[in-house]
Design a protein around this motif. Structure first.
Motif, PDB file in Angstrom:
ATOM      1  N   SER A  90       0.796  -1.224   0.000  1.00 54.05           N
ATOM      2  CA  SER A  90       0.000   0.000   0.000  1.00 54.05           C
ATOM      3  C   SER A  90       0.828   1.273   0.000  1.00 54.05           C
ATOM      4  O   SER A  90       0.342   2.325  -0.424  1.00 54.05           O
ATOM      5  CB  SER A  90      -0.933   0.018   1.217  1.00 54.05           C
ATOM      6  OG  SER A  90      -1.753  -1.112   1.234  1.00 54.05           O
ATOM      7  N   LEU A 439      -6.232   2.624   0.876  1.00 59.13           N
ATOM      8  CA  LEU A 439      -6.986   2.062   1.993  1.00 59.13           C
ATOM      9  C   LEU A 439      -7.349   0.601   1.749  1.00 59.13           C
ATOM     10  O   LEU A 439      -7.292  -0.225   2.669  1.00 59.13           O
ATOM     11  CB  LEU A 439      -8.251   2.896   2.244  1.00 59.13           C
ATOM     12  CG  LEU A 439      -8.023   4.325   2.735  1.00 59.13           C
ATOM     13  CD1 LEU A 439      -9.349   5.068   2.853  1.00 59.13           C
ATOM     14  CD2 LEU A 439      -7.291   4.331   4.066  1.00 59.13           C
ATOM     15  N   LEU A 442      -4.138  -1.549   2.100  1.00 57.63           N
ATOM     16  CA  LEU A 442      -3.684  -1.642   3.487  1.00 57.63           C
ATOM     17  C   LEU A 442      -4.601  -2.504   4.339  1.00 57.63           C
ATOM     18  O   LEU A 442      -4.152  -3.241   5.211  1.00 57.63           O
ATOM     19  CB  LEU A 442      -3.579  -0.237   4.086  1.00 57.63           C
ATOM     20  CG  LEU A 442      -2.999  -0.137   5.505  1.00 57.63           C
ATOM     21  CD1 LEU A 442      -1.551  -0.628   5.512  1.00 57.63           C
ATOM     22  CD2 LEU A 442      -3.080   1.293   6.011  1.00 57.63           C
ATOM     23  N   SER A 443      -5.889  -2.429   4.065  1.00 59.63           N
ATOM     24  CA  SER A 443      -6.856  -3.088   4.941  1.00 59.63           C
ATOM     25  C   SER A 443      -7.235  -4.495   4.498  1.00 59.63           C
ATOM     26  O   SER A 443      -7.770  -5.269   5.305  1.00 59.63           O
ATOM     27  CB  SER A 443      -8.139  -2.243   5.028  1.00 59.63           C
ATOM     28  OG  SER A 443      -8.761  -2.127   3.765  1.00 59.63           O
ATOM     29  N   PHE A 446      -6.503  -7.710   6.549  1.00 59.68           N
ATOM     30  CA  PHE A 446      -7.294  -7.793   7.771  1.00 59.68           C
ATOM     31  C   PHE A 446      -8.756  -8.095   7.444  1.00 59.68           C
ATOM     32  O   PHE A 446      -9.443  -8.779   8.206  1.00 59.68           O
ATOM     33  CB  PHE A 446      -7.161  -6.487   8.550  1.00 59.68           C
ATOM     34  CG  PHE A 446      -5.729  -6.141   8.859  1.00 59.68           C
ATOM     35  CD1 PHE A 446      -5.058  -6.765   9.899  1.00 59.68           C
ATOM     36  CD2 PHE A 446      -5.038  -5.215   8.082  1.00 59.68           C
ATOM     37  CE1 PHE A 446      -3.731  -6.457  10.184  1.00 59.68           C
ATOM     38  CE2 PHE A 446      -3.712  -4.910   8.351  1.00 59.68           C
ATOM     39  CZ  PHE A 446      -3.053  -5.535   9.408  1.00 59.68           C
ATOM     40  N   ILE A 447      -9.231  -7.589   6.303  1.00 58.00           N
ATOM     41  CA  ILE A 447     -10.574  -7.960   5.844  1.00 58.00           C
ATOM     42  C   ILE A 447     -10.625  -9.456   5.548  1.00 58.00           C
ATOM     43  O   ILE A 447     -11.561 -10.151   5.931  1.00 58.00           O
ATOM     44  CB  ILE A 447     -10.963  -7.158   4.577  1.00 58.00           C
ATOM     45  CG1 ILE A 447     -11.079  -5.673   4.917  1.00 58.00           C
ATOM     46  CG2 ILE A 447     -12.279  -7.662   3.990  1.00 58.00           C
ATOM     47  CD1 ILE A 447     -11.364  -4.790   3.705  1.00 58.00           C
TER      48      ILE A 447
END
Length: 507
Positions: A90, A439, A442-443, A446-447
């Protein structure tokens, strides 16, 4: 009124005939050269950097793990490794946000050609960080290199469309505007091919895979001085009519009469002098521009739709879906091939079907594909054969993106906004696009960890909301003049005030 309409019609007919005559002569060698250098040196690098970490994902993670273990004498935790990898992916987008924010400044400071040369310096610098990261056993250098190459690509993504459209004749501007997206998709495919383990994606050669990022820009830097600068930059910004005339003749052909082109640019220069300067604050306070702001929805939706999940993490997704390890790389490669092929086809579909239908059908297709992928991931243990259906739906997800959210947001703003507010609107939309991309990148790990088999549900929600907003607010702009588009979005009264140069800045 009738006289003005009649004269305008005669003028449009005259220009049409002139353009038809120009089209018969084809694209000049100079325009070919600029297109190649822009796409090969910047657009391709942008796409290559987007997908380059996909194939060697587990190999580079192993490098992180070994480096951390040697440094701290303990194994790295899974959560920290996931964070470092997500940040590595990211941070490229964070650099891109900074680059595209400054692209307009660099384009006016150094010229379109000079700004591209300037951006390639950072690509070479990034390659240095990539090259020394493994020998020095400092994985942070790889992360720094990703930020720098993102900065370089951000500048290019802002300057290339500007350079191409300013250099091309009216009747081919739209076609050339799509070249940036086409170069991006080719770059993604190239990164997937070179990332194969038997080529450059293995344990020993993955640094070379990353270093290759600088090769196109390095070559192009030596060739850019031999092509012409943007005629519009030379006349409107530098106020050098002699050099602008020479550039026009190079792009149009020595036998082409450039008087009308020069007159058009002089008129544009006069309008810019008469209009008040547009800032971000004025952009958001102007009531008349609030309906065209629906353009920001596809710009953000382009990234929040989950498409980059496929490009960044498709290897992991296909593995989770149950695709055998021996076929993972070919499944990932298939997404790149489909993306390039559909982008080429979309050049034809754009003028045949229109913007609004392609956006709607594309988002509907992405939503259906995401729904089926979710079902397949949840029942794969009961029916293992559905793993291959999940792979097919991933490809249809890419196809749906390529006909709608992929190419259209790149030029839709140029059709909805006039010359005055257009730069501010396009800069803001570009930043939103890169921010949303950042975003998601980066996320997503975790998603994936939290949602597991329901990973595509958030993206399904995004495309459904985007389709509803598009259906309700986005109007068709195919084959419409600015006056017609203004009447659709602003209404007659607002259109008149815009034509008179009045800008409403009150809430």
């Amino acid at each position: 009124m009738f006289k003005r309409s009649y004269e305008d019609g005669i003028e449009r007919s005259r220009l049409t005939l002139k353009e038809e005559g120009a089209s018969k002569s084809g694209i000049t060698p100079m325009l070919y050269s600029v297109c190649f250098l822009c796409v090969f040196g910047s657009s391709l690098v942008h796409g290559y950097s987007t997908g380059v970490l996909n194939a060697p994902e587990f190999t580079i993670q192993d490098f992180y793990n070994k480096t951390f273990t040697e440094r701290y004498n303990k194994l790295i935790s899974i959560s920290l490794l996931n964070f470092l990898w997500a940040f590595t992916v990211s941070v490229y987008l964070a650099g891109g946000m900074v680059g595209i924010f400054l692209a307009g400044y660099f384009a006016n400071r150094f010229g379109r050609r000079g700004a591209l040369q300037f951006s390639h310096i950072f690509a070479v610098l990034a390659a240095v960080f990539f090259g020394i990261s493994r020998p020095l056993k400092v994985f942070e250098l790889l992360i720094i290199g990703r930020f720098i190459i993102g900065f370089s690509a951000g500048i290019g993504s802002g300057v290339v469309p500007m350079y191409l459209t300013e250099s091309a004749a009216k009747h081919i501007r739209g076609s050339l505007g799509v070249l940036h997206q086409l170069g991006l998709t080719i770059g993604i495919l190239l990164s997937q091919i070179l990332g194969l383990e038997e080529i450059l994606g293995g344990v020993d050669l993955w640094p070379v895979l990353l270093i290759f990022t600088a090769f196109p820009g390095f070559i192009v830097s030596f060739l850019l001085p031999f092509v012409s600068e943007s005629p519009r930059f030379l006349l409107i910004v530098k106020k050098d009519e002699k050099r602008a005339t020479e550039a026009l003749k190079a792009f149009r052909g020595e036998d082409h009469d450039v008087k009308d082109d020069l007159q058009e640019m002089r008129e544009e220069q006069r309008q810019l002098q008469d209009e008040p300067p547009w800032t971000m604050k004025q952009l958001f306070k102007a009531k008349k521009l609030r309906f065209p702001f629906c353009f920001f929805v596809p710009c953000v939706g382009q990234q929040l739709s989950g498409i980059n999940v496929v490009f960044y993490y498709s290897t992991g997704i296909f593995k989770e879906a149950g695709i055998p390890d021996d076929y993972l790389r070919y499944a990932t490669l298939g997404t790149g091939v489909i993306n390039v092929a559909m982008t080429i086809i979309t050049v034809y579909l754009m003028e045949k079907c229109g913007r609004r239908p392609l956006l709607l059908y594309g988002m509907i297709g992405m939503g259906i594909s995401a729904g089926i992928i979710t079902i397949c991931l949840n029942v794969k243990h009961v029916a293992p054969g559905l793993s291959y259906l999940s792979f097919i739906c991933t490809l249809t997800f890419v196809v749906s993106f390529a006909i709608g959210l992929g190419p259209i947001p790149l030029f839709l703003g140029g059709e909805l906004f006039k010359q005055g507010p257009r730069p501010a609107a396009m800069s803001f939309s570009g930043m939103l696009n890169w921010l949303a991309n950042f975003l998601v990148g980066l996320s997503f790990p975790f998603i994936l960890s939290g949602f597991k088999a329901f990973t595509f549900i958030p993206f399904l929600v995004v495309v459904v909301i985007g389709a509803i907003i598009t259906f309700k607010y986005v109007k068709e702009t195919k084959n419409k003049t600015y006056e017609e588009i203004a009447q659709i979005y602003y209404g007659n009264d607002e259109h008149k005030s815009l034509e008179n140069g009045e800008v409403e800045l009150k809430d």
